[in-house]
Design an enzyme around this catalytic site. Structure first.
Site, PDB file in Angstrom:
ATOM      1  N   TYR A 152       0.809  -1.192  -0.090  1.00  0.00           N
ATOM      2  CA  TYR A 152      -0.084  -0.132   0.134  1.00  0.00           C
ATOM      3  C   TYR A 152       0.880   1.189  -0.045  1.00  0.00           C
ATOM      4  CZ  TYR A 152      -3.766   3.317   1.471  1.00  0.00           C
ATOM      5  OH  TYR A 152      -4.577   4.247   1.655  1.00  0.00           O
ATOM      6  N   LYS A 156       1.358   3.979  -3.073  1.00  0.00           N
ATOM      7  CA  LYS A 156       0.929   5.653  -2.890  1.00  0.00           C
ATOM      8  C   LYS A 156       1.947   6.410  -3.093  1.00  0.00           C
ATOM      9  CE  LYS A 156      -3.646   4.909  -2.084  1.00  0.00           C
ATOM     10  NZ  LYS A 156      -4.600   5.184  -2.587  1.00  0.00           N
TER      11      LYS A 156
END
Length: 231
Positions: A152, A156
């Site tokens: 994640y 990002k």
């Protein structure tokens, strides 16, 4: 304004659809499954201002067909909110990571927004003052790295770089681009213990789109209230 929102039928996407419709915008709600996604969206008070668009950000053919559909039925758009995202392999150590899940994280969180912008940018360029909002996270900040959520956080961080590159590419075309940290909010991803409310975050994001806020940041990575985020 006509505003495309991906992942529009749940979590922050649903809140964005609600706030946008309440403010008088026409929401083009991108969902993977049109029939399944119609449920919660149709229950919103201003659902007549919401049009369902079948759109799977992991499939370029789906994104292209969605762009063609929007062009045929609506002509142009004024903003894109790349909201669709996933959080996989949470709390896994690097030794235990499933790299297929990491690849899927990048496919949704980074390549998804890239596909959407690739095919919808021509419709955005028809407007006079447009916006691209990529929903990012403080997890993508180098300064806030905490040794976890590898898939994640890395996806990002990459999304932040894409946003910065894109911002420079379109800055002469009167398009603002922001990678926005939504805060820790109560969604399926954030959990029930999160202190933030997705509706409040959605209001902040629409304030950015409507240019009610003056953003003073060197980079496009900002909080939902318009304040700079640490790179």
């Amino acid at each position: 304004m006509r505003i495309l929102i991906t992942g529009a039928n749940r979590g922050l996407g649903l809140a964005l659809s609600q706030v946008g419709a309440e403010r008088g915008h026409h929401i083009l709600a991108g969902v993977r499954d049109a029939e399944q996604g119609r449920g919660k969206l149709s229950e919103l008070e201003f659902s007549k201002s919401i049009s369902i668009v079948s759109l799977d950000v992991t499939k370029e053919d789906s994104v292209l067909q969605a762009a063609n559909f929007v062009k045929e039925h609506f002509g142009s758009i004024d903003a894109i909110i790349n909201n669709a995202g996933i959080l996989l392999e949470r709390d896994k150590t690097i030794e235990d990571l499933n790299l297929e899940e990491v690849q899927l994280s990048f496919d949704v969180n980074l390549f998804g927004p890239m596909r959407v912008v690739k095919h919808f940018l021509p419709l955005l360029l028809m407007g006079d003052s447009s916006s691209i909002i990529n929903i990012s996270s403080e997890a993508g900040s180098f300064e806030n790295a905490y040794g976890g959520d590898y898939a994640y956080a890395s996806s990002k961080t990459a999304l932040n770089m894409f946003s910065e590159q894109l911002s420079n590419y379109v800055k002469e075309k009167n398009i603002q681009v922001y990678a926005v940290h939504p805060g820790w909010i109560q969604t399926d991803m954030g959990g029930v213990n999160a202190p933030g409310n997705p509706i409040e975050t959605a209001k902040g994001i629409f304030d950015l789109i409507e240019k009610r806020k003056i953003v003073e940041s060197k980079y496009c990575f900002i909080n939902h209230d318009g304040s700079p985020m640490p790179i």
